[in-house]
Motif scaffolding. Structure first.
Motif, PDB file in Angstrom:
ATOM      1  N   PRO A  93      65.572  61.985  59.053  1.00  0.00           N
ATOM      2  CA  PRO A  93      66.990  62.354  59.010  1.00  0.00           C
ATOM      3  C   PRO A  93      67.830  61.540  58.024  1.00  0.00           C
ATOM      4  N   TYR A 136      71.098  66.831  53.582  1.00  0.00           N
ATOM      5  CA  TYR A 136      70.366  66.066  54.590  1.00  0.00           C
ATOM      6  C   TYR A 136      69.861  67.038  55.663  1.00  0.00           C
ATOM      7  N   ARG A 138      70.202  67.263  58.793  1.00  0.00           N
ATOM      8  CA  ARG A 138      71.157  67.745  59.806  1.00  0.00           C
ATOM      9  C   ARG A 138      71.982  68.927  59.294  1.00  0.00           C
ATOM     10  N   GLN A 139      72.018  69.119  57.964  1.00  0.00           N
ATOM     11  CA  GLN A 139      72.817  70.211  57.415  1.00  0.00           C
ATOM     12  C   GLN A 139      72.033  71.522  57.326  1.00  0.00           C
TER      13      GLN A 139
END
Lengths: 247, 219
Positions: A93, A136, A138-139
């Motif tokens: 991450p 990243y 999380r996107q």
């Protein structure tokens, strides 16, 4: 056909629970083997034994004649040759998508940075994610993350690819985009062992389907025979759980 | 409050401020070092050392800094080791802080899911490589808020240094009150100088947090 992976008399137990019992399986180069079976039947454990994430108590796993043994020094070399994609999105991450893909080729295989970057970008384009390379994890959506995880495994040029229920945590629409990538790999003659609950996908991609139940191989055959005329009662019962009819 | 008195005291407080700041930051640097190393020992469950580190953490987390200072400052000379008040202050702060930092770093390390280790192993990474490239950056990113909180806490703890006659802010304030009875002015300056010391740390902490946590946690 030339064999690449051989599993001989593999048994494995956690304390009193026997998870795998006397598994024998040979996979040929370019073959796609799909492993199906009820939850807890040992599918994931079998995959994890193949790349030495689980210790092997009895029997052997051989990659091109070399024994996979997590306690010896050459396990890392062997793992470079066996790619694995997990069920939970396991991207790193703290790194961008491109860095996620480039980490192992650069640090483990010590390859040239420019060359690795070029290959990473090509592979990302192939799975339709060029625009995400500087994002990243999380996107990204679950399906996108899983496609990146596949690219991250592919860039190591593994001889065998292991997929451990890679669509189990995805929405139906995202399942499609991930499975399409795996189908594309099959058309490139990649050797793959796939654990899945997607029966339609198994039927489409498999050269051979293996049914695992309670730690043993119950039945294995080509997908048409397996899905249309299963030989064992266990296989019939298993397949009937995917059919619905109004009583 | 007499502004003329305040003006005449400022140089004294400024001197004490820099002394406090210097010892404080040396102590904090020491704390971060001790904390990190302790956390590594606990994370890797290194036999023997783990037991020793656990004992150290419990001992220093559960005793006040003042008592630790007394033990080091008056206790060590009794066994033939004598150190200056400044070194004593920094060491005591480092040891107290180390026990807090160790737990903050450890919680960060243990918050990284095991699947991260497994997927790095599946890519052929060695244990050392995967720790440095995969686990540690995530752990630090997770523990930044706790580390910043510890730093602020440790800087405030420096106010007990006066007990071993270090000429820090607290000592200066007490000294001036004792000498001239300018209680209001001295206490006012004491508060002001501590705020000047800590506000930038708070702001820098938020900035650092934003920067180091962006990749994993966003804005």
């Amino acid at each position: 056909m030339e064999e690449i992976l051989k599993i001989e008399g593999l048994s494995k137990s956690f304390d009193d629970l026997t998870v795998l019992e006397d598994i024998n399986l040979t996979v040929a180069k370019g073959e796609v083997v799909v492993i199906v079976g009820p939850s807890g039947c040992g599918k994931s454990t079998l995959l994890r034994c193949i790349n030495g994430l689980e210790s092997i108590e009895e029997g052997k796993v051989l990659l091109d004649g070399e024994t996979v043994n997590p306690t010896t020094g050459n396990i890392r070399k062997l793992r470079e040759r066996i790619g694995m994609v997990f069920q939970s999105y396991d991207l790193f991450p703290h790194m961008t998508i491109l860095d996620n893909i480039m980490l192992a080729p650069l640090k483990v295989q010590k390859r040239d940075k420019a060359e690795v970057k070029k290959e990473a970008e090509e592979l990302l384009a192939r799975v339709g994610l060029s625009s995400k390379k500087d994002n990243y994890p999380r996107q990204l959506s679950g399906g996108q993350k899983q496609r990146v995880a596949i690219v991250r495994a592919l860039i190591m040029n593994p001889e065998v690819l292991l997929f451990d229920e890679v669509t189990a945590a995805l929405d139906p629409e995202m399942v499609r985009e991930v499975l399409d990538v795996i189908l594309d790999l099959a058309s490139q003659d990649r050797t793959m062992i796939i654990v899945t609950h997607e029966m339609a996908f198994a039927k489409a991609i498999a050269d051979r389907v293996v049914l695992l139940d309670a730690g043993t191989i119950v039945e294995q055959s080509d997908p048409i025979s397996f899905f249309e005329s299963p030989k064992t009662e266990r296989a019939k019962k298993f397949l009937s759980t995917f059919e619905y009819s109004k009583q | 409050m007499d502004l003329e008195v305040i003006r005449s005291y400022i140089p004294l407080f400024a001197k004490a401020f820099f002394l406090t700041l210097r010892i404080g930051w040396i102590g904090i640097a020491l704390a971060i070092l001790i904390g990190m190393l302790s956390a590594f020992v606990l994370y890797f469950r290194i036999p023997m050392l783990s037991g020793f580190i656990k004992f150290y953490i419990e001992l220093f987390r559960n005793t006040p800094l003042l008592i630790q200072l007394f033990f080091i400052y008056f206790g060590l000379p009794a066994i033939g080791l004598s150190i200056s008040a400044e070194v004593c202050g920094a060491v005591a702060l480092g040891l107290l802080g180390g026990s807090y930092m160790a737990e903050s770093f450890r919680s960060g390390l243990e918050a990284v899911p095991y699947i991260q280790t497994e997927s790095a192993m599946a890519l052929g990474m060695s244990k050392g490589r995967l720790f440095i490239s995969v686990i540690l950056p995530q752990a630090i990113s997770i523990s930044v808020p706790a580390i910043v909180a510890n730093i602020i806490f440790l800087l405030k703890e420096t106010s007990v240094f006066s007990a071993i006659s270090l000429m820090d802010l607290m000592f200066t304030a007490k000294d001036l009150i004792g000498l001239y009875y300018d209680t209001t002015e001295s206490l006012f300056l004491l508060v002001i100088f501590y705020v000047i010391m800590l506000l930038p740390v708070s702001f820098a902490g938020s900035f650092l947090e934003k920067k180091m946590r962006y990749s994993m946690f966003g804005d």
